[in-house]
Enzyme design. Sequence first.
Site, PDB file in Angstrom:
ATOM      1  N   HIS A  34      17.952  -1.502   1.871  1.00 47.93           N
ATOM      2  CA  HIS A  34      18.435  -2.657   2.635  1.00 47.93           C
ATOM      3  C   HIS A  34      19.413  -3.479   1.808  1.00 47.93           C
ATOM      4  O   HIS A  34      19.226  -3.675   0.609  1.00 47.93           O
ATOM      5  CB  HIS A  34      17.280  -3.505   3.175  1.00 47.93           C
ATOM      6  CG  HIS A  34      16.415  -4.176   2.148  1.00 47.93           C
ATOM      7  ND1 HIS A  34      16.720  -5.417   1.637  1.00 47.93           N
ATOM      8  CD2 HIS A  34      15.269  -3.794   1.551  1.00 47.93           C
ATOM      9  CE1 HIS A  34      15.773  -5.772   0.773  1.00 47.93           C
ATOM     10  NE2 HIS A  34      14.876  -4.804   0.705  1.00 47.93           N
ATOM     11  N   ASP A  41      13.282   1.519  -1.700  1.00 53.02           N
ATOM     12  CA  ASP A  41      13.065   0.064  -1.702  1.00 53.02           C
ATOM     13  C   ASP A  41      11.871  -0.325  -2.574  1.00 53.02           C
ATOM     14  O   ASP A  41      11.134  -1.247  -2.258  1.00 53.02           O
ATOM     15  CB  ASP A  41      12.888  -0.437  -0.249  1.00 53.02           C
ATOM     16  CG  ASP A  41      12.862  -1.956  -0.163  1.00 53.02           C
ATOM     17  OD1 ASP A  41      13.300  -2.629  -1.121  1.00 53.02           O
ATOM     18  OD2 ASP A  41      12.383  -2.491   0.860  1.00 53.02           O
ATOM     19  N   ASP A  52      15.802  -5.596  -5.490  1.00 59.22           N
ATOM     20  CA  ASP A  52      15.301  -5.555  -4.119  1.00 59.22           C
ATOM     21  C   ASP A  52      16.379  -6.083  -3.182  1.00 59.22           C
ATOM     22  O   ASP A  52      16.436  -7.260  -2.917  1.00 59.22           O
ATOM     23  CB  ASP A  52      14.023  -6.396  -4.043  1.00 59.22           C
ATOM     24  CG  ASP A  52      13.360  -6.344  -2.687  1.00 59.22           C
ATOM     25  OD1 ASP A  52      13.738  -5.515  -1.856  1.00 59.22           O
ATOM     26  OD2 ASP A  52      12.464  -7.175  -2.457  1.00 59.22           O
ATOM     27  N   GLU A  59      16.161  -6.607   6.106  1.00 57.64           N
ATOM     28  CA  GLU A  59      14.798  -6.074   5.939  1.00 57.64           C
ATOM     29  C   GLU A  59      13.827  -7.193   5.605  1.00 57.64           C
ATOM     30  O   GLU A  59      12.707  -7.231   6.109  1.00 57.64           O
ATOM     31  CB  GLU A  59      14.796  -5.000   4.836  1.00 57.64           C
ATOM     32  CG  GLU A  59      13.475  -4.230   4.724  1.00 57.64           C
ATOM     33  CD  GLU A  59      12.457  -4.847   3.774  1.00 57.64           C
ATOM     34  OE1 GLU A  59      11.282  -4.433   3.813  1.00 57.64           O
ATOM     35  OE2 GLU A  59      12.819  -5.754   2.998  1.00 57.64           O
ATOM     36  N   GLU A  60      14.264  -8.124   4.741  1.00 52.81           N
ATOM     37  CA  GLU A  60      13.342  -9.201   4.331  1.00 52.81           C
ATOM     38  C   GLU A  60      12.991 -10.112   5.504  1.00 52.81           C
ATOM     39  O   GLU A  60      11.928 -10.715   5.520  1.00 52.81           O
ATOM     40  CB  GLU A  60      13.972 -10.029   3.189  1.00 52.81           C
ATOM     41  CG  GLU A  60      14.320  -9.236   1.931  1.00 52.81           C
ATOM     42  CD  GLU A  60      13.116  -8.668   1.179  1.00 52.81           C
ATOM     43  OE1 GLU A  60      11.973  -8.788   1.669  1.00 52.81           O
ATOM     44  OE2 GLU A  60      13.324  -8.080   0.111  1.00 52.81           O
TER      45      GLU A  60
END
Lengths: 591, 591
Positions: A343, A418, A355, A389-390
């Site tokens: 992501h 990820d 991340d 994504e988060e």
Amino acid sequence: MSEKRGYSLLPTTASGDEAQVNSAITGPSTTPSGRLLRNLLKVFKLSVLVAVLVFIFFPSGDHKSFPLHERHGPHGDKKEPKYTFETHMQSDVNALVTGSLESSIVWDRLAEMTDTYGSRIAGSEALEKSIDWIVEKVKGDGLSVTTEEVIVDVWNRNEESLYFLSPTRGAVKLHVLGLGFSAPTPDPINGLEAEIVVVTSKAEVDELGAAGVLKGRIVLYNKPFESYNADVIFRTLGAIWAQEHGAVAVLVRSIGPLSLQSTHTGNSAAAKIPAASVSIEDAQLLSRVYRRHQQDPEQFPDWPKVRLAMNAKTALKSKVSRNIIVELKGRETPEEVIAIGGHIDSWDVGVGAVDDGAGCFIAWEALRQLSKLDRPPRRTVRAVFWTSEENGSPGGRVYAANHPETNTTRHVFAFESDNGVFDPYGIKFTAGRRSQEEEEETKFNSYDFMTAAGEHFLGSRKDLSYAGAGKVVLPGGGGADIGPLCKQGVACAHFTPADPFPLAYSTSPYYIKSSKLTTEGHRGRHGRHHRHHHDDDDSIDPPRRPVDSGYFYYHHTEADSMGAFTPDQVKNSAAVMAIWTYIAAESQVEL
Amino acid sequence: MSEKRGYSLLPTTASGDEAQVNSAITGPSTTPSGRLLRNLLKVFKLSVLVAVLVFIFFPSGDHKSFPLHERHGPHGDKKEPKYTFETHMQSDVNALVTGSLESSIVWDRLAEMTDTYGSRIAGSEALEKSIDWIVEKVKGDGLSVTTEEVIVDVWNRNEESLYFLSPTRGAVKLHVLGLGFSAPTPDPINGLEAEIVVVTSKAEVDELGAAGVLKGRIVLYNKPFESYNADVIFRTLGAIWAQEHGAVAVLVRSIGPLSLQSTHTGNSAAAKIPAASVSIEDAQLLSRVYRRHQQDPEQFPDWPKVRLAMNAKTALKSKVSRNIIVELKGRETPEEVIAIGGHIDSWDVGVGAVDDGAGCFIAWEALRQLSKLDRPPRRTVRAVFWTSEENGSPGGRVYAANHPETNTTRHVFAFESDNGVFDPYGIKFTAGRRSQEEEEETKFNSYDFMTAAGEHFLGSRKDLSYAGAGKVVLPGGGGADIGPLCKQGVACAHFTPADPFPLAYSTSPYYIKSSKLTTEGHRGRHGRHHRHHHDDDDSIDPPRRPVDSGYFYYHHTEADSMGAFTPDQVKNSAAVMAIWTYIAAESQVEL
């Protein structure tokens, strides 16, 4: 082997007979649909069988066979399935490694992008600028790139602060980081002042809540770190649990194995009361002060109070972001698609290098290296930079919805990264539905096939950080962004780095010791751990294990930066991702 | 052995003859002064010799001898000096351990004090309140306590900030911490804006300075961590070096092996220009941006700029603080004084739990345990809480000046703990001047004696965190606060914890790998490192090494808190400090 499977399957009949060799090489039907195609494939399989048998019994000097296990003759009695791989695959794999190691382009690009634009939370200008930057670079690589729009939820942290109102020290500034999608404090500027109650479980919340102790107070969850999966529930649901008993806010001890006053954000379920993380040290400070008051209220008469101010704002579905899709058309079955990626969004602290910037960028590099082979792999490969994504993973859902299975095209493998990029360790893998359903007929087990492929292409390499780096196949493929594809039955894998901190336990004195090691081979016959090192390496080389607590030094913190890994780690990981992708894209089996 | 000595000495003649046994037990003259006393002592030595010989040859059932090395009969041919210890010492040592382990009083007190008053920089109210609090608690212990005034230099950090003025991101807030005794920026509120120049050595400063590149710019020292001792010079002298070439400020990459955006303060020499530390991550960020501009000014046209604002204020000799002295009178030679302790002040970030609250508190506990023995040790023991070590160590100088050697009293041993308190490892030790001068005559070597004592009293214990914890004697005793005593020739030691992070190398990917281990016994015969564990312990127990990089996770940072160590580590360390203090206070030898 079967205990390593993440799913239920009929037991594999292990034998060395020709039918097995056949199915192992060509696998079950890989054509998109139709009886005709399947029959055609059977004819094709037969020819491949003949070719392979010829190859096995009459190997020429120019061709090498690549037995996976030591053979006891061509009809040896070893009771393990044997998988062989086409000769050209080894030279392609070597080219992928050479290409990946020859420059630090991935590191340099990721550093430049994160230095230039910073963190990339969904809804931010920085995210969209980063996406534009990537698209331009991909075009410069001569690769085909498109984007697709994704409507995203937006959460802005704005200002926040937490003070311990100490009767002896005055207002002591604590280390706080609001949780994603937290509500603001009712007065977003001056905040709220309240007494704290310290708990370590939901049962305690319910018990103290029933006794009326939580009303008007702030609940501090101070559960010592066990693992991310075990503890993340306090972050996601802690506010919901506490608000039911009249609490006015929650503080959650940051989820990590070691803290240097580190605060970890992350999503929390939408609640009416605000929720913020505090550093482990500050959670411990407040807990001690609370315990002294509870145990000896005469000497410590003050119930500890804090002042929390949060000015966060949520705007659901309020902005448009984009997935980026980079595509390399397959040379033989372009309708069969392999999606790899990570992501592109991040949290708003740090710069999202771990991340998941590095996860995306090694997928991009894997595709770039694949594109530089003499000819592209049989199947189409896409590197996808999923967005947001988060903030609930709409990017992954939109991608799956935009690219459904049709009569002429379908996903055959999805491969996400990820969990950080450190030294490579291997992949987590789950076979696709078709492969599983057809296993009885085909005698082909794709988990075993991938294990054999890892051993074959990575097992004896020593150039990807340590001997055999990246070769291990573990059960449990999947991921937040590829989840919708996996649910449809697509074979799924997750790139798995080795833990960056090589001890089997955390270095934190607060970490709860466990005698478990998560990988095989690290225990002696008496169940004790043994350390070993490679004979050709004079430095200490402790046993590797798949990423675990070490990732959570950085995850969702200010320290998620380029400092978390090295250029070599990124190079090696890109090479390993390219190899696994190539195996899936080139092998004619149904994973 | 001789290569382990930190000082030059005649070679030890190793033999098992009676004279050696004699001198080893009673040692050289320990009376304060005078020929008469020395002669009297010789008579005493002779009686002890007789008693010991009787004891060795006719041991009764009730007495046990404690040979240090396996004996080959009383006149064995083993070529090692033999030191024996009086029987009662073992039971006293056992009592010290039992007492130290029975409660978590040291941890609890240190936590309460630091939670209640916070950090204790010299000149602060919090330091004086902490001192008052300790004095009251010591009185509660029934121990004799005094304080002595020390005039201290004061430095107040006040507000400070650092922004990277990014052309793409705007003002990016960086992780900054002003260095102690730094000047403020000329405009202490709005600060100064300047371009940066990145260097990694003084040679570069001089070269770039000579070329006029540093004029009006900010020098960023970005030397990768090697060791504290190797790198601290950038912190202490970096501003002095840079100001000579017209630089307007310096930034120093924080000195530590691992960073989670951690900033490390510490003293810097008084310069006209301000000096601040930045996190390793931010130093790397600025270095990358700088390098891009230098290497490709067309694509990256902006010379990177930062805005630094510091409002620090220095007031030399402007406040009065206090050393605390807790005393336990010796039962036989009270005029012989042993001073143990650490410094009670701290930096203004974190709470000074590691540096050096725990150091003081284990000395305090050692004295408290000694006071609970059936009878006090022969010599007087003082636990001293020196003040203002971080601000130039006037506490240690005042103490030495206030307690000089006289005809009737003198220090015979000084023992400091200021390298953190984790699991115990041992001590660094340097023999006193008298002992060294008299060695030829007495055949007594106090370094060997201490080594033997460590082996004897700690070598076979398993109850102080790991087998043999605390027993090792290394060369190089001394410390900032006992330094003035050591210079006078007093025997000196420094409490040495095991590194809290058990790997022989840092866990940071930025750490420069070294194949060196600093302790013996961890290399196999081929020079490779071997890991081993104790048979009675099922958990991984990597080889220990004296504190090194692990201390610098916390040192001078916000993370210097109770979270850096555990209650057990404090208990065990207090026990080990008590044992070493007891050995020095009870043995009749001149160290």
